[in-house]
Design an enzyme around this catalytic site. Structure first.
Site, PDB file in Angstrom:
ATOM      1  N   THR A  51      44.255 -14.750  97.367  1.00 14.68           N
ATOM      2  CA  THR A  51      44.875 -13.911  96.332  1.00 14.68           C
ATOM      3  C   THR A  51      44.120 -12.568  96.259  1.00 14.68           C
ATOM      4  O   THR A  51      43.076 -12.405  96.884  1.00 14.68           O
ATOM      5  CB  THR A  51      44.814 -14.573  94.924  1.00 14.68           C
ATOM      6  N   TYR A 235      31.733  -4.657  81.125  1.00 12.63           N
ATOM      7  CA  TYR A 235      31.758  -4.766  82.592  1.00 12.63           C
ATOM      8  C   TYR A 235      30.441  -4.266  83.200  1.00 12.63           C
ATOM      9  O   TYR A 235      29.536  -5.057  83.443  1.00 12.63           O
ATOM     10  CB  TYR A 235      32.992  -4.059  83.192  1.00 12.63           C
TER      11      TYR A 235
HETATM   12  P1  NAD Z   1      41.152 -13.216  92.722  1.00 15.03           P
HETATM   13  O1  NAD Z   1      40.969 -14.161  91.589  1.00 15.03           O
HETATM   14  O2  NAD Z   1      42.509 -12.685  92.995  1.00 15.03           O
HETATM   15  O3  NAD Z   1      40.660 -13.899  94.103  1.00 15.03           O
HETATM   16  C1  NAD Z   1      39.557 -14.753  94.196  1.00 15.03           C
HETATM   17  C2  NAD Z   1      39.586 -15.518  95.500  1.00 15.03           C
HETATM   18  O4  NAD Z   1      38.389 -16.330  95.542  1.00 15.03           O
HETATM   19  C3  NAD Z   1      40.760 -16.502  95.656  1.00 15.03           C
HETATM   20  O5  NAD Z   1      41.176 -16.521  97.012  1.00 15.03           O
HETATM   21  C4  NAD Z   1      40.137 -17.860  95.293  1.00 15.03           C
HETATM   22  O6  NAD Z   1      40.779 -18.978  95.919  1.00 15.03           O
HETATM   23  C5  NAD Z   1      38.753 -17.661  95.884  1.00 15.03           C
HETATM   24  N1  NAD Z   1      37.747 -18.563  95.334  1.00 15.03           N
HETATM   25  C6  NAD Z   1      37.325 -18.681  94.052  1.00 15.03           C
HETATM   26  N2  NAD Z   1      36.352 -19.631  93.964  1.00 15.03           N
HETATM   27  C7  NAD Z   1      36.153 -20.085  95.232  1.00 15.03           C
HETATM   28  C8  NAD Z   1      35.291 -21.059  95.805  1.00 15.03           C
HETATM   29  N3  NAD Z   1      34.417 -21.737  95.079  1.00 15.03           N
HETATM   30  N4  NAD Z   1      35.404 -21.308  97.135  1.00 15.03           N
HETATM   31  C9  NAD Z   1      36.303 -20.641  97.904  1.00 15.03           C
HETATM   32  N5  NAD Z   1      37.122 -19.684  97.421  1.00 15.03           N
HETATM   33  C10 NAD Z   1      37.044 -19.421  96.103  1.00 15.03           C
HETATM   34  O7  NAD Z   1      40.077 -12.069  92.489  1.00 15.03           O
HETATM   35  P2  NAD Z   1      39.997 -10.508  92.871  1.00 15.03           P
HETATM   36  O8  NAD Z   1      40.280  -9.729  91.646  1.00 15.03           O
HETATM   37  O9  NAD Z   1      40.708 -10.210  94.131  1.00 15.03           O
HETATM   38  O10 NAD Z   1      38.435 -10.402  93.089  1.00 15.03           O
HETATM   39  C11 NAD Z   1      37.814 -10.358  94.370  1.00 15.03           C
HETATM   40  C12 NAD Z   1      36.599  -9.447  94.291  1.00 15.03           C
HETATM   41  O11 NAD Z   1      37.038  -8.120  93.993  1.00 15.03           O
HETATM   42  C13 NAD Z   1      35.615  -9.849  93.171  1.00 15.03           C
HETATM   43  O12 NAD Z   1      34.299  -9.632  93.632  1.00 15.03           O
HETATM   44  C14 NAD Z   1      35.949  -8.854  92.066  1.00 15.03           C
HETATM   45  O13 NAD Z   1      34.868  -8.629  91.195  1.00 15.03           O
HETATM   46  C15 NAD Z   1      36.269  -7.634  92.909  1.00 15.03           C
HETATM   47  N6  NAD Z   1      37.029  -6.571  92.211  1.00 15.03           N
HETATM   48  C16 NAD Z   1      38.138  -6.864  91.465  1.00 15.03           C
HETATM   49  C17 NAD Z   1      38.795  -5.834  90.794  1.00 15.03           C
HETATM   50  C18 NAD Z   1      40.028  -6.101  89.944  1.00 15.03           C
HETATM   51  O14 NAD Z   1      40.403  -5.235  89.156  1.00 15.03           O
HETATM   52  N7  NAD Z   1      40.683  -7.225  90.100  1.00 15.03           N
HETATM   53  C19 NAD Z   1      38.363  -4.503  90.918  1.00 15.03           C
HETATM   54  C20 NAD Z   1      37.273  -4.228  91.728  1.00 15.03           C
HETATM   55  C21 NAD Z   1      36.605  -5.272  92.361  1.00 15.03           C
END
Ligand code: NAD
Length: 395
Positions: A51, A235
Site C-alpha cells: 500500500t 509529527y
Molecule cells: P502504509 O500504511 O500505506 O504502508 C505500510 C506498508 O508496510 C504496508 O505495505 C504494510 O503491509 C507494511 N507493513 C506494516 N507492518 C509490517 C510488518 N510488520 N511486516 C511487513 N510489512 C509491514 O504507509 P505509508 O504512508 O505508505 O508509509 C510508508 C512510509 O512513508 C513510512 O515510513 C511513512 O512514515 C512515510 N511517509 C508517509 C507519508 C504520508 O503522508 N502517508 C508522508 C511522508 C512519509
C-alpha cells in the site's frame, strides 16, 4: 458477497478486490503515460510493498523501468465471510499486471521485522532474483516484536514535553473540534523509535550484505516526513519525529556500509503528506491534508503517492540526475508542499476552518474519496452493487 465500505474511525475494515485492482491500474497508467525511466532500477526489493508509498515504489520500478520486483508486506487474506485487506488485493492485482507485462513479481506476506521473514526473503532472492540494485524501506506499523529481545514495542503519535492542543477533523463525520494530546512518556518515545526508527532497516541491509544480495551501485531509500509548523508538535517534534531522526542516523550508517562495500548509497527521502492508512491515524494531519489538497489542486501542484515516487526516480535517483541533499543529508519531494505560497495559503485557511465551512474551505471531499480508494471503493467502472467473490489467490 456485496462489499461495501465499513469504516471505523481511521480504518476501513472491508476492501473491494476489483476496486483495489482498478486503483493499482490507475497508478500503473500514470507511470506508463510518463514513459520509460532512463537508467531506472532493474531488480528491486520493496519492504512495505502492498500500500501507500511502498506500492507506488514497486509500481514505478516495474512499469517505469521494467524491474523485477520482490515485495514484503503484512496483510490478511480473506476468510469465510470477511474480505482480505487492501494490500492483499493490491498485491494480487500487481502480480497479475506485472506478469502480463513479462515482469518478474513475487512477494512474501509476513512480519518484516522478524528474522524468519528476512531469512525467507533472502532465500527467495538467492533462488530467483540475485543481487538487487534498489531496496525501498517503506514499512509503517503500529508495533514491532524485536527479533533479539522478543519485546513488543508499540508506536504512538504524541507530542513530547508538553500537551498539544489543535484543531482536528473527525474523518467519518466531518466535525472539526479541538483535540488535546498528552505528552509521551520516555518509554513511549523509546518504543516509537524501536518501531519506526532505523534499526530494522539496518538489520535488513546487513542481512542482504552478508548474503551478497546487494548489487554494485545499488541504492537504498527510506521515507520520512517533516511538514509545516502547525503539525510539528505531533509529527516532527513528537514521538514519530524522534523515530524519523533515528532513521536519518541509520541512513548515515547504512550509507557508510554501502560505500565501504562498493555498493551505492543510502538516503532518506522526505515525501509529501498524503492519504494512506498510516497517515489517517495521525491526529490533526487529515485536517491539514484536506487544506493542503485544496491549495495544491488549485495551483496544479497536487500529486499522489505514485506521482511522488515517479518524480523521485526520474528527477533525483535515475536518468543521469544527482541527488539533491538538504543540510541533514535528506532528499526532498515535499518541495511543492513546502513552497512558501502553498504554506501561507494553508495557514490562512487553518485559522478560519470549522465544521460549517469545512467543505467550502478545504478539500475534505478529496480526502474522503482518497481514503475510500485506499480500500478499493469509489473507483470508476466498478459495480459496487454486484455480488463479488472476496477470495483472491495470491500466487
Ligand atoms: P502504509 O500504511 O500505506 O504502508 C505500510 C506498508 O508496510 C504496508 O505495505 C504494510 O503491509 C507494511 N507493513 C506494516 N507492518 C509490517 C510488518 N510488520 N511486516 C511487513 N510489512 C509491514 O504507509 P505509508 O504512508 O505508505 O508509509 C510508508 C512510509 O512513508 C513510512 O515510513 C511513512 O512514515 C512515510 N511517509 C508517509 C507519508 C504520508 O503522508 N502517508 C508522508 C511522508 C512519509
Amino acid at each position: 458477497m456485496i462489499i461495501r465500505p465499513k469504516t471505523r474511525g481511521f480504518v476501513c475494515i472491508t476492501a473491494h478486490p476489483q476496486g483495489c485492482a482498478a486503483h493499482v491500474q490507475e497508478q500503473i497508467d500514470v507511470v506508463l503515460a510518463r514513459g520509460p525511466i532512463p537508467g531506472g532500477p532493474k531488480k528491486v526489493l520493496v519492504l512495505g510493498a502492498s500500500t501507500g508509498f511502498g506500492l507506488a515504489s514497486r509500481i514505478a520500478a516495474a512499469f517505469g523501468s521494467g524491474a523485477a520486483t520482490f515485495g514484503v508486506f503484512f496483510d490478511r487474506p480473506s476468510e469465510e465471510d470477511r474480505t482480505a485487506t487492501a494490500g492483499w488485493y493490491n498485491t494480487a492485482a500487481f502480480h497479475t499486471a506485472a506478469r502480463k507485462a513479462g515482469l518478474y513479481a513475487q512477494s512474501i506476506n509476513g512480519d518484516a521485522f522478524s528474522d524468519e521473514i528476512k531469512r525467507q526473503t533472502i532465500e527467495a532472492l538467492q533462488r530467483e532474483v540475485g543481487p538487487v540494485d534498489l531496496i525501498v524501506y517503506s514499512l509503517a506499523s503500529p508495533r514491532r516484536t524485536h527479533p533479539r529481545t522478543g519485546a513488543v514495542h508499540k508506536s504512538c503519535l504524541k507530542p513530547i514535553g508538553a500537551s498539544y492542543t489543535n484543531k482536528t477533523v473527525d474523518t467519518e463525520t466531518g466535525e472539526v473540534s479541538e483535540i488535546t494530546i498528552e505528552p509521551a512518556t520516555e518509554a513511549e518515545i523509546a518504543d516509537t523509535v524501536a518501531v519506526m526508527g532505523g534499526e530494522d532497516w539496518e538489520m535488513w541491509i546487513n542481512a542482504l550484505d552478508e548474503a551478497k544480495l546487494i548489487a554494485p551501485g545499488a541504492s537504498t531509500v527510506a521515507y520520512s516526513y517533516v511538514g509545516p509548523e502547525v503539525t510539528w508538535a505531533v509529527y516532527k517534534n513528537g514521538t514519530i519525529g524522534m523515530a524519523k531522526n533515528d532513521l536519518d542516523a541509520a541512513a548515515k550508517r547504512i550509507n557508510t556500509t554501502m560505500r565501504l562495500n562498493g555498493y551505492g548509497r543510502a538516503f532518506v527521502s522526505v515525501n509529501k503528506a498524503l492519504v494512506t492508512q498510516a497517515s489517517a491515524a495521525i491526529p490533526v494531519v487529515p485536517l491539514y491534508i484536506s487544506m493542503l489538497f485544496k491549495v495544491m489542486k488549485e495551483r496544479g501542484l497536487h500529486e499522489g503517492c505514485i506521482e511522488q515516487i515517479d518524480r523521485l526516480y526520474r528527477t533525483q535517483m535515475y536518468g543521469g540526475n544527482a541527488l539533491t541533499f538538504d543540510d541533514a543529508g535528506r532528499v526532498h519531494v515535499d518541495d511543492w508542499e513546502m513552497r512558501p505560497d502553498v504554506q501561507a495559503a494553508v495557514a490562512a485557511l487553518w485559522s478560519q476552518v470549522n465544521t460549517d465551512n469545512l467543505s467550502a474551505l478545504t478539500d475534505f471531499a478529496g480526502y474522503r474519496s482518497d481514503f475510500l480508494k485506499l480500500f478499493g471503493f469509489g473507483l470508476d467502472g466498478i459495480d459496487y452493487d454486484a455480488e463479488t467473490d472476496p477470495h483472491v489467490e495470491l500466487t
